[in-house]
Design an enzyme around this catalytic site. Structure first.
Site, PDB file in Angstrom:
ATOM      1  CB  SER A  68      36.112  38.980  40.832  1.00 36.75           C
ATOM      2  OG  SER A  68      37.042  37.911  41.061  1.00 36.75           O
TER       3      SER A  68
ATOM      4  CG  ASP B  63      34.830  47.375  32.003  1.00 36.67           C
ATOM      5  OD1 ASP B  63      35.707  47.275  31.060  1.00 36.67           O
ATOM      6  OD2 ASP B  63      33.708  47.773  31.737  1.00 36.67           O
TER       7      ASP B  63
ATOM      8  CG  MET C 136      47.161  36.963  39.294  1.00 34.15           C
ATOM      9  SD  MET C 136      47.154  35.602  40.572  1.00 34.15           S
ATOM     10  CE  MET C 136      45.492  35.684  40.765  1.00 34.15           C
TER      11      MET C 136
ATOM     12  CG  HIS D 212      42.224  43.275  35.453  1.00 32.58           C
ATOM     13  ND1 HIS D 212      41.249  42.283  35.176  1.00 32.58           N
ATOM     14  CD2 HIS D 212      43.043  42.894  36.351  1.00 32.58           C
ATOM     15  CE1 HIS D 212      41.470  41.255  36.173  1.00 32.58           C
ATOM     16  NE2 HIS D 212      42.480  41.377  36.897  1.00 32.58           N
TER      17      HIS D 212
HETATM   18  P1  AMP Z   1      44.221  40.317  39.877  1.00 33.95           P
HETATM   19  O1  AMP Z   1      44.206  40.015  38.352  1.00 33.95           O
HETATM   20  O2  AMP Z   1      42.613  39.487  40.304  1.00 33.95           O
HETATM   21  O3  AMP Z   1      45.375  39.675  40.748  1.00 33.95           O
HETATM   22  O4  AMP Z   1      43.900  41.711  40.020  1.00 33.95           O
HETATM   23  C1  AMP Z   1      45.011  42.537  39.427  1.00 33.95           C
HETATM   24  C2  AMP Z   1      44.516  43.969  40.019  1.00 33.95           C
HETATM   25  O5  AMP Z   1      43.307  44.283  39.761  1.00 33.95           O
HETATM   26  C3  AMP Z   1      44.489  43.836  41.734  1.00 33.95           C
HETATM   27  O6  AMP Z   1      45.277  45.145  42.054  1.00 33.95           O
HETATM   28  C4  AMP Z   1      43.116  43.703  42.067  1.00 33.95           C
HETATM   29  O7  AMP Z   1      42.847  44.707  43.254  1.00 33.95           O
HETATM   30  C5  AMP Z   1      42.609  44.665  40.824  1.00 33.95           C
HETATM   31  N1  AMP Z   1      41.245  44.286  40.682  1.00 33.95           N
HETATM   32  C6  AMP Z   1      40.472  43.449  40.510  1.00 33.95           C
HETATM   33  N2  AMP Z   1      39.324  43.325  40.234  1.00 33.95           N
HETATM   34  C7  AMP Z   1      38.667  44.635  40.592  1.00 33.95           C
HETATM   35  C8  AMP Z   1      37.841  45.581  40.717  1.00 33.95           C
HETATM   36  N3  AMP Z   1      36.537  44.865  40.653  1.00 33.95           N
HETATM   37  N4  AMP Z   1      38.054  46.865  40.705  1.00 33.95           N
HETATM   38  C9  AMP Z   1      38.969  47.440  41.101  1.00 33.95           C
HETATM   39  N5  AMP Z   1      40.380  46.745  41.005  1.00 33.95           N
HETATM   40  C10 AMP Z   1      40.234  45.384  40.853  1.00 33.95           C
END
Ligand code: AMP
Length: 287
Positions: A185, A35, A30, A37
């Site tokens: 996050s 780091d 999203m 991502h």
């Molecule tokens: P998001 O943009 O929050 O939907 O995350 C996109 C992808 O990145 C998802 O598969 C998340 O699980 C992964 N992700 C987000 N934060 C982390 C993190 N700290 N460590 C590893 N993967 C992450």
């Protein structure tokens, strides 16, 4: 690096790659990259010839009162970072192309979506399963990488792919943390300095539970009390859940063993909901 907005153009690009025998790996996101991502992008590059990163704040996975409107959106910055990682395509569709007038299909995974985040975010995993199914089809991904930070999401996608015979290899990637342990996050950007400090209680609780389990405290109830006490000792915290589950099924367990995952969701100052998790008795879970 190409930026593609149109689903049809995205599919055409992938077809072209695959016609020349190349494999495509997808990293669904999203946006507002950190780091975590970027390490998913690097992992994707190691498992396929071409990497597509989707960047889409998926409206149907947000519930009423959640942060759909305020979710951080920094497209130019994200494209620069993706390019530096050697990503081949950023796929950034418009909502109206993903969900045009007349759209009426939902992909709904069963029991595994009802635990943990599924309880407090009804409909969330239907939104996730629906968009991921669409992204898999549009990008024709051979492989996809998801972070273990959103552990339930990864488990739901694994279930979806098996149940619907999707030909996509799903890879989980370990949680990437800040130096002090806070799981990275996009939502950490909502925290002010004090809240950022408070948020450390999630990581600390995982470490505390791992230490206690290693020393022989194996009753989930006892560990849950210790974890709850630690989290609530910080002002402004509100527990959504502290759950000990089997990492494969996400079913709750009473006694800790090598398959037990501790999953946490905590609200900080009623505004930012953070999640984190760790296996309790294995090295990989080392928080
Ligand atoms: P998001 O943009 O929050 O939907 O995350 C996109 C992808 O990145 C998802 O598969 C998340 O699980 C992964 N992700 C987000 N934060 C982390 C993190 N700290 N460590 C590893 N993967 C992450």
């Amino acid at each position: 690096m190409r930026v593609i907005h149109s689903p049809a153009e995205m599919t055409a690009w992938s077809r072209e790659q695959q016609a020349s025998g190349l494999k495509v790996a997808l990293v669904p996101t999203m946006g507002y990259f950190h780091d975590g991502h970027l390490s998913l992008m690097r992992a994707a590059a190691g498992m396929a010839d071409k990497v597509v990163v989707s960047l889409f704040v998926n409206p149907i996975q947000f519930g009423p009162g959640e942060d759909l409107e305020s979710y951080p959106r920094y497209m130019d910055r994200d494209c620069r970072l993706a390019e530096q990682e050697g990503v081949n395509v950023v796929f950034a569709p418009h909502s109206s192309e993903m969900y045009p007038d007349g759209f009426q299909t939902t992909v709904s995974v069963g029991r595994i979506t009802r635990h943990l985040c599924g309880r407090s975010r009804p409909g969330h995993f239907d939104g996730v399963a629906t968009v991921v199914t669409k992204l898999f089809h549009i990008t024709r991904a051979n492989a996809a990488v998801f972070g273990e930070k959103d552990y339930q999401q990864l488990a739901v996608i694994r279930r979806l792919v098996v149940d619907l015979d999707m030909d996509v290899a799903v890879h989980g990637h370990p949680i990437v943390r800040e130096a002090d342990g806070l799981a990275m996050s996009s939502r950490n950007s909502y925290l002010d300095r004090d809240e950022r400090q408070t948020a450390l209680c999630l990581y600390e609780s995982l470490a505390l539970a791992r230490r206690a389990a290693a020393s022989g405290v194996l009753e989930a109830g006892e560990l849950a009390s210790r974890v709850r006490e630690h989290i609530l000792s910080r002002s402004g915290t509100e527990i959504d859940y502290v759950s000990f589950v089997d990492y494969r099924t996400l079913e709750p367990v009473d006694r800790i063993d090598a398959n037990t995952l501790l999953a946490l969701a905590v609200k900080i100052n009623s505004k930012v909901r953070l999640i984190d998790n760790s296996l309790l008795l294995t090295e990989e879970g080392a928080a």
